[in-house]
Design a protein around this motif. Sequence first.
Motif, PDB file in Angstrom:
ATOM      1  N   GLN A  83       0.788  -1.222   0.000  1.00  0.00           N
ATOM      2  CA  GLN A  83       0.000   0.000   0.000  1.00  0.00           C
ATOM      3  C   GLN A  83       0.827   1.281   0.000  1.00  0.00           C
ATOM      4  O   GLN A  83       0.504   2.236  -0.697  1.00  0.00           O
ATOM      5  N   ALA A  84       1.899   1.311   0.784  1.00  0.00           N
ATOM      6  CA  ALA A  84       2.562   2.580   1.082  1.00  0.00           C
ATOM      7  C   ALA A  84       3.095   3.284  -0.161  1.00  0.00           C
ATOM      8  O   ALA A  84       3.025   4.510  -0.269  1.00  0.00           O
ATOM      9  N   ALA A  85       3.615   2.543  -1.116  1.00  0.00           N
ATOM     10  CA  ALA A  85       4.248   3.169  -2.279  1.00  0.00           C
ATOM     11  C   ALA A  85       3.253   3.910  -3.159  1.00  0.00           C
ATOM     12  O   ALA A  85       3.639   4.749  -3.970  1.00  0.00           O
ATOM     13  N   GLU A  86       1.955   3.620  -3.016  1.00  0.00           N
ATOM     14  CA  GLU A  86       0.953   4.210  -3.890  1.00  0.00           C
ATOM     15  C   GLU A  86       0.299   5.446  -3.275  1.00  0.00           C
ATOM     16  O   GLU A  86      -0.638   5.996  -3.862  1.00  0.00           O
ATOM     17  N   LEU A  87       0.761   5.884  -2.110  1.00  0.00           N
ATOM     18  CA  LEU A  87       0.068   6.933  -1.381  1.00  0.00           C
ATOM     19  C   LEU A  87       0.780   8.273  -1.508  1.00  0.00           C
ATOM     20  O   LEU A  87       1.442   8.540  -2.502  1.00  0.00           O
ATOM     21  N   SER A  88       0.640   9.128  -0.496  1.00  0.00           N
ATOM     22  CA  SER A  88       1.107  10.513  -0.592  1.00  0.00           C
ATOM     23  C   SER A  88       2.629  10.596  -0.618  1.00  0.00           C
ATOM     24  O   SER A  88       3.330   9.651  -0.240  1.00  0.00           O
ATOM     25  N   PRO A  89       3.175  11.746  -1.048  1.00  0.00           N
ATOM     26  CA  PRO A  89       4.635  11.922  -1.034  1.00  0.00           C
ATOM     27  C   PRO A  89       5.246  11.718   0.350  1.00  0.00           C
ATOM     28  O   PRO A  89       6.346  11.163   0.467  1.00  0.00           O
ATOM     29  N   ALA A  90       4.557  12.163   1.400  1.00  0.00           N
ATOM     30  CA  ALA A  90       5.087  11.993   2.754  1.00  0.00           C
ATOM     31  C   ALA A  90       5.185  10.520   3.117  1.00  0.00           C
ATOM     32  O   ALA A  90       6.172  10.071   3.715  1.00  0.00           O
ATOM     33  N   ILE A  91       4.181   9.747   2.752  1.00  0.00           N
ATOM     34  CA  ILE A  91       4.193   8.313   3.034  1.00  0.00           C
ATOM     35  C   ILE A  91       5.231   7.609   2.173  1.00  0.00           C
ATOM     36  O   ILE A  91       5.969   6.738   2.645  1.00  0.00           O
ATOM     37  N   ALA A  92       5.315   7.997   0.896  1.00  0.00           N
ATOM     38  CA  ALA A  92       6.320   7.402   0.017  1.00  0.00           C
ATOM     39  C   ALA A  92       7.729   7.675   0.519  1.00  0.00           C
ATOM     40  O   ALA A  92       8.603   6.802   0.462  1.00  0.00           O
TER      41      ALA A  92
ATOM     42  N   GLU B 240       8.594   8.142   3.639  1.00  0.00           N
ATOM     43  CA  GLU B 240       8.796   7.304   4.826  1.00  0.00           C
ATOM     44  C   GLU B 240       9.118   5.878   4.422  1.00  0.00           C
ATOM     45  O   GLU B 240       9.982   5.219   5.014  1.00  0.00           O
ATOM     46  N   LEU B 241       8.447   5.390   3.394  1.00  0.00           N
ATOM     47  CA  LEU B 241       8.713   4.040   2.900  1.00  0.00           C
ATOM     48  C   LEU B 241      10.118   3.942   2.337  1.00  0.00           C
ATOM     49  O   LEU B 241      10.820   2.948   2.557  1.00  0.00           O
ATOM     50  N   THR B 242      10.553   4.967   1.619  1.00  0.00           N
ATOM     51  CA  THR B 242      11.907   4.981   1.066  1.00  0.00           C
ATOM     52  C   THR B 242      12.941   4.907   2.180  1.00  0.00           C
ATOM     53  O   THR B 242      13.931   4.172   2.084  1.00  0.00           O
ATOM     54  N   GLN B 243      12.714   5.644   3.244  1.00  0.00           N
ATOM     55  CA  GLN B 243      13.641   5.623   4.377  1.00  0.00           C
ATOM     56  C   GLN B 243      13.674   4.247   5.030  1.00  0.00           C
ATOM     57  O   GLN B 243      14.741   3.738   5.394  1.00  0.00           O
TER      58      GLN B 243
END
Length: 215
Positions: A114-123, A125-128
């Motif tokens: 789910q996380a990769a498809e959401l807002s820039p802030a969430i993306a 956080e996922l990258t980190q």
Amino acid sequence: MNDTRRRRIPRAVREQQIIDAAIRVFAKRGYHAASVDEIAELAGISKPMIYLYLDSKEGLFIACLRREAARLVAAFQDAAGHAPSPELRLRAGLLAFFTFVTEHRDSWVVLHRQAAELSPAIAAELTQARRAVMAEVAGLVRVGIVESGGPAQAGEQEADFVTYALVGAADSLTDWMAKHPDEPPERITLRLMNMVWVGMRNVLGGEVWAPAEDG
């Protein structure tokens, strides 16, 4: 009044309860369809309290992502840190990863699907979170190359390549695991080690594949 004090739950504990409920709802409904009302009901608190603690639905999702990513990295570190050899450290880390996915399926759905498809802030956080996992794997790979007899220069040159290949394979295998729920983490780990470590060992020993020249 004394009874009220005894029932009062510390904020840190309450936040974990909210995150537990949120992970279940996000995994079941998806981020957009999940409602804060349902999360509040499942957590046994009021909707305003969720906003008071975690600011917004996005903030709640990020809190879920941070906690579960930290748990995954900690499980990997704890398992890999006690094994006596490079291949056993890598095996222990992979086993911890696949065990986490098996035992915390809802958490992995939130992290992976789910996380990769959401807002820039969430993306972001996922990258980190992904970088933290990659750093752990890269460290094991570098040490494994050097301790197995490969030169340090080769370790630097190959570690990133092997890390991306290994993490990519592990990520993809979690989808395969969903289709084969009876396959235990130990078996999945062994099969991946046979593909990755045996090939790495052969390369370090000087065996390199090349296409046969056309006759």
